[in-house]
Design a protein around this motif. Structure first.
Motif, PDB file in Angstrom:
ATOM      1  N   GLY A  14     -51.092  81.093 -17.682  1.00 46.54           N
ATOM      2  CA  GLY A  14     -52.201  82.348 -18.018  1.00 46.54           C
ATOM      3  C   GLY A  14     -53.161  81.986 -16.809  1.00 46.54           C
ATOM      4  N   GLY A  15     -54.030  83.283 -16.117  1.00 48.88           N
ATOM      5  CA  GLY A  15     -54.786  82.792 -14.857  1.00 48.88           C
ATOM      6  C   GLY A  15     -56.358  82.329 -15.764  1.00 48.88           C
ATOM      7  N   LEU A  16     -56.796  81.767 -14.706  1.00 54.43           N
ATOM      8  CA  LEU A  16     -58.265  81.763 -14.527  1.00 54.43           C
ATOM      9  C   LEU A  16     -59.555  82.447 -14.207  1.00 54.43           C
ATOM     10  CD1 LEU A  16     -59.629  78.732 -15.396  1.00 54.43           C
ATOM     11  CD2 LEU A  16     -59.445  78.085 -13.112  1.00 54.43           C
ATOM     12  N   LEU A  17     -60.625  82.734 -14.378  1.00 54.23           N
ATOM     13  CA  LEU A  17     -61.881  82.982 -14.121  1.00 54.23           C
ATOM     14  C   LEU A  17     -62.571  82.105 -14.176  1.00 54.23           C
ATOM     15  CD1 LEU A  17     -63.580  86.652 -15.071  1.00 54.23           C
ATOM     16  CD2 LEU A  17     -64.569  84.070 -15.269  1.00 54.23           C
ATOM     17  N   ARG A  18     -63.560  81.720 -12.680  1.00 55.93           N
ATOM     18  CA  ARG A  18     -64.589  80.984 -12.860  1.00 55.93           C
ATOM     19  C   ARG A  18     -65.557  80.978 -12.487  1.00 55.93           C
ATOM     20  NH1 ARG A  18     -62.109  75.704  -9.812  1.00 55.93           N
ATOM     21  NH2 ARG A  18     -60.748  75.040 -11.521  1.00 55.93           N
ATOM     22  N   ILE A  19     -66.921  80.618 -12.687  1.00 57.42           N
ATOM     23  CA  ILE A  19     -68.290  80.868 -12.462  1.00 57.42           C
ATOM     24  C   ILE A  19     -68.493  79.556 -11.588  1.00 57.42           C
ATOM     25  CG2 ILE A  19     -69.794  81.446 -13.233  1.00 57.42           C
ATOM     26  CD1 ILE A  19     -69.281  83.314 -15.386  1.00 57.42           C
ATOM     27  N   ARG A  20     -69.357  79.420 -10.925  1.00 55.75           N
ATOM     28  CA  ARG A  20     -70.380  78.646 -10.297  1.00 55.75           C
ATOM     29  C   ARG A  20     -71.549  79.441 -10.505  1.00 55.75           C
ATOM     30  NH1 ARG A  20     -69.832  73.500  -7.278  1.00 55.75           N
ATOM     31  NH2 ARG A  20     -67.561  74.364  -6.947  1.00 55.75           N
ATOM     32  N   ALA A  21     -72.422  78.697 -11.122  1.00 60.28           N
ATOM     33  CA  ALA A  21     -74.217  79.207 -11.576  1.00 60.28           C
ATOM     34  C   ALA A  21     -74.874  78.149 -10.226  1.00 60.28           C
ATOM     35  CB  ALA A  21     -74.515  78.318 -12.411  1.00 60.28           C
ATOM     36  N   PRO A  22     -75.590  78.659  -9.750  1.00 61.38           N
ATOM     37  CA  PRO A  22     -77.407  78.336  -8.815  1.00 61.38           C
ATOM     38  C   PRO A  22     -76.849  76.796  -8.817  1.00 61.38           C
ATOM     39  CG  PRO A  22     -77.028  80.075  -9.609  1.00 61.38           C
ATOM     40  CD  PRO A  22     -76.582  80.313 -10.541  1.00 61.38           C
ATOM     41  N   THR A  23     -77.597  76.178  -8.572  1.00 58.96           N
ATOM     42  CA  THR A  23     -78.187  74.848  -8.611  1.00 58.96           C
ATOM     43  C   THR A  23     -79.148  74.612  -9.395  1.00 58.96           C
ATOM     44  OG1 THR A  23     -77.585  73.667  -6.294  1.00 58.96           O
ATOM     45  CG2 THR A  23     -79.065  72.704  -7.545  1.00 58.96           C
ATOM     46  N   GLY A  24     -79.370  73.695 -10.912  1.00 55.86           N
ATOM     47  CA  GLY A  24     -80.182  73.772 -12.046  1.00 55.86           C
ATOM     48  C   GLY A  24     -79.369  74.664 -13.335  1.00 55.86           C
ATOM     49  N   PHE A  25     -78.568  75.602 -12.720  1.00 60.66           N
ATOM     50  CA  PHE A  25     -78.356  76.003 -14.365  1.00 60.66           C
ATOM     51  C   PHE A  25     -77.125  75.442 -14.606  1.00 60.66           C
ATOM     52  CE2 PHE A  25     -80.310  79.632 -11.807  1.00 60.66           C
ATOM     53  CZ  PHE A  25     -80.791  80.567 -13.169  1.00 60.66           C
ATOM     54  N   GLN A  26     -77.572  75.121 -16.387  1.00 55.39           N
ATOM     55  CA  GLN A  26     -76.545  74.760 -16.835  1.00 55.39           C
ATOM     56  C   GLN A  26     -76.164  75.227 -18.474  1.00 55.39           C
ATOM     57  OE1 GLN A  26     -77.947  70.144 -18.465  1.00 55.39           O
ATOM     58  NE2 GLN A  26     -78.467  70.007 -16.657  1.00 55.39           N
ATOM     59  N   ALA A  27     -74.577  75.260 -18.389  1.00 54.79           N
ATOM     60  CA  ALA A  27     -74.114  76.354 -19.267  1.00 54.79           C
ATOM     61  C   ALA A  27     -74.569  75.439 -20.908  1.00 54.79           C
ATOM     62  CB  ALA A  27     -72.607  76.328 -18.543  1.00 54.79           C
ATOM     63  N   TRP A 110     -74.382  83.899  -7.916  1.00 58.32           N
ATOM     64  CA  TRP A 110     -73.424  83.465  -9.104  1.00 58.32           C
ATOM     65  C   TRP A 110     -72.550  83.523  -8.127  1.00 58.32           C
ATOM     66  CZ3 TRP A 110     -75.082  81.395 -14.640  1.00 58.32           C
ATOM     67  CH2 TRP A 110     -76.225  81.269 -14.323  1.00 58.32           C
ATOM     68  N   THR A 111     -71.294  82.844  -7.911  1.00 60.29           N
ATOM     69  CA  THR A 111     -70.197  82.824  -7.456  1.00 60.29           C
ATOM     70  C   THR A 111     -68.928  83.101  -8.732  1.00 60.29           C
ATOM     71  OG1 THR A 111     -70.877  81.854  -5.537  1.00 60.29           O
ATOM     72  CG2 THR A 111     -68.235  81.931  -5.780  1.00 60.29           C
ATOM     73  N   VAL A 112     -68.527  83.834  -8.639  1.00 58.62           N
ATOM     74  CA  VAL A 112     -67.371  84.037  -9.068  1.00 58.62           C
ATOM     75  C   VAL A 112     -66.129  84.491  -8.926  1.00 58.62           C
ATOM     76  CG1 VAL A 112     -66.374  86.185 -11.231  1.00 58.62           C
ATOM     77  CG2 VAL A 112     -68.876  85.324 -10.953  1.00 58.62           C
ATOM     78  N   SER A 113     -65.262  83.595  -8.966  1.00 60.00           N
ATOM     79  CA  SER A 113     -63.485  83.096  -8.739  1.00 60.00           C
ATOM     80  C   SER A 113     -62.938  83.493  -9.681  1.00 60.00           C
ATOM     81  CB  SER A 113     -63.455  82.086  -7.533  1.00 60.00           C
ATOM     82  OG  SER A 113     -64.731  81.612  -6.869  1.00 60.00           O
ATOM     83  N   THR A 114     -61.317  83.848  -9.010  1.00 56.58           N
ATOM     84  CA  THR A 114     -60.027  84.569 -10.917  1.00 56.58           C
ATOM     85  C   THR A 114     -58.983  83.672  -9.422  1.00 56.58           C
ATOM     86  OG1 THR A 114     -59.783  86.577  -9.307  1.00 56.58           O
ATOM     87  CG2 THR A 114     -60.881  86.225 -10.862  1.00 56.58           C
TER      88      THR A 114
END
Length: 332
Positions: A14-27, A110-114
């Motif tokens: 299956g595919g992947l969706l990735r989110i890179r948060a700005p510095t300091g944000f924690q999931a 916020w960077t979103v990649s697929t």
């Protein structure tokens, strides 16, 4: 966006969706050292079709030590896929950083990649975009909301909800403080009705017993039937009715002969301004009382008023609980 494939055969393709948060944000994750994301929601807009966590999609978070930012990976593990060109809504939880960005234009994005497989490799890359960031204000140094100790019930009126807050930054003249209750709460005062003859057009009605006046009837309905948008009260026997999904009100003008009308009517959907039983505890720090509208309370400082940083602000008010237990995530 391009199509991000699912994994209908369960073979890990299956595919992947990735989110890179700005510095300091924690999931937000499950457990102190966990990687599994806290509650989240992925929905296709228009068709309102949701992806079920751990059935259609999985979510894991990790911390990029070099940039101190969270990387969140959504892997599609079921038959559902992100179809090309369709609009989706993704809601998840992050812990804000301690730095502030009071101007949204200056906030990092916020960077979103697929990707077309779960590797997240450059060879599997599909799309990448940067979404604008949002402003982050200084956190309160103190924020407490305490309801009375008894058991809470949906739709019930809760008296004497106590608030206590203290801000790190001073409030300067002309400042505003906005407090938002969770969706479904109502902190406005009960409706105020004028004795006017009329009828309710459309919708459905529920009899809630008898009342001594139109105002008493309106307050009874406001407490007991949260979805009601109007009330009718019959003068000769005090019959009180709640009305839902109302089309309109037929109100008899003062100058007309209203003898043919059997009821007095009141609209419950007029916008509220006063807060229900609001009262400062201790020193009243603002000259004007706050205004309330459904779930929002706003303090406004006058041009000659200010509040020093660290000042403790205490007050109480009454709040009507929502009809249902508020979800952690909701779509408006």
């Amino acid at each position: 966006h391009k199509e991000v494939s699912g994994d209908p055969l369960g073979d890990g393709t299956g595919g992947l969706l990735r989110i890179r948060a700005p510095t300091g944000f924690q999931a937000a994750t499950q457990g102190t050292a966990g990687r599994i994301c806290q509650e989240y929601s992925l929905t296709e807009l228009g068709r309102s079709e949701s992806f079920i966590p751990m059935q259609d999609v999985s979510c894991q978070a990790e911390l990029d030590q070099a940039t101190s930012s969270s990387i969140v990976s959504f892997t599609f593990i079921g038959a559902k896929k992100l179809e090309a060109g369709r609009l989706y809504s993704l809601v998840m939880q992050f812990v804000n950083p301690f730095y502030t960005a009071t101007d949204a234009d200056e906030a990092p994005g916020w960077t979103v990649s697929t990707f077309n497989d779960p590797s997240g490799s450059l060879e599997a890359a599909l799309d990448e975009t940067v979404f604008p960031g949002f402003a982050v204000n200084l956190r309160f140094s103190r924020w407490e909301v305490n309801a009375p100790g008894e058991e809470q019930h949906a739709g019930a009126m809760v008296e004497g909800v106590a608030f206590e807050m203290s801000l790190q930054a001073a409030l300067t003249p002309g400042s505003e403080v906005l407090i938002q209750a969770p969706k479904g709460f109502d902190i406005t005062s009960p409706p105020s009705c004028q004795n006017q003859a009329g009828n309710v057009l459309g919708g459905s009605s529920i009899n809630v017993g008898r009342s001594g006046s139109l105002q008493e009837c309106a307050e009874k309905v406001w407490r007991e039937v949260p979805a009601a948008s109007a009330v009718t009260w019959r003068i000769w026997d005090g019959a009180c009715n709640a009305h839902e999904n109302v089309g309109s009100l037929d109100v008899c003008a003062i100058s007309d002969d209203c003898s043919s009308y059997l009821y007095q009517v009141c609209n419950l959907r007029t916008p509220g301004k006063s807060c229900h039983a609001f009262e400062f505890r201790g020193q009243a720090l603002f000259q004007d009382a706050p205004t309330c509208s459904k779930e929002e309370l706003i303090f406004k400082l006058g041009q000659s008023e200010s509040v020093k940083s660290g000042t403790i602000i205490q007050f109480i008010l009454n709040a009507k609980n929502p009809e249902d237990n508020p979800a952690l995530l909701y779509r408006s």
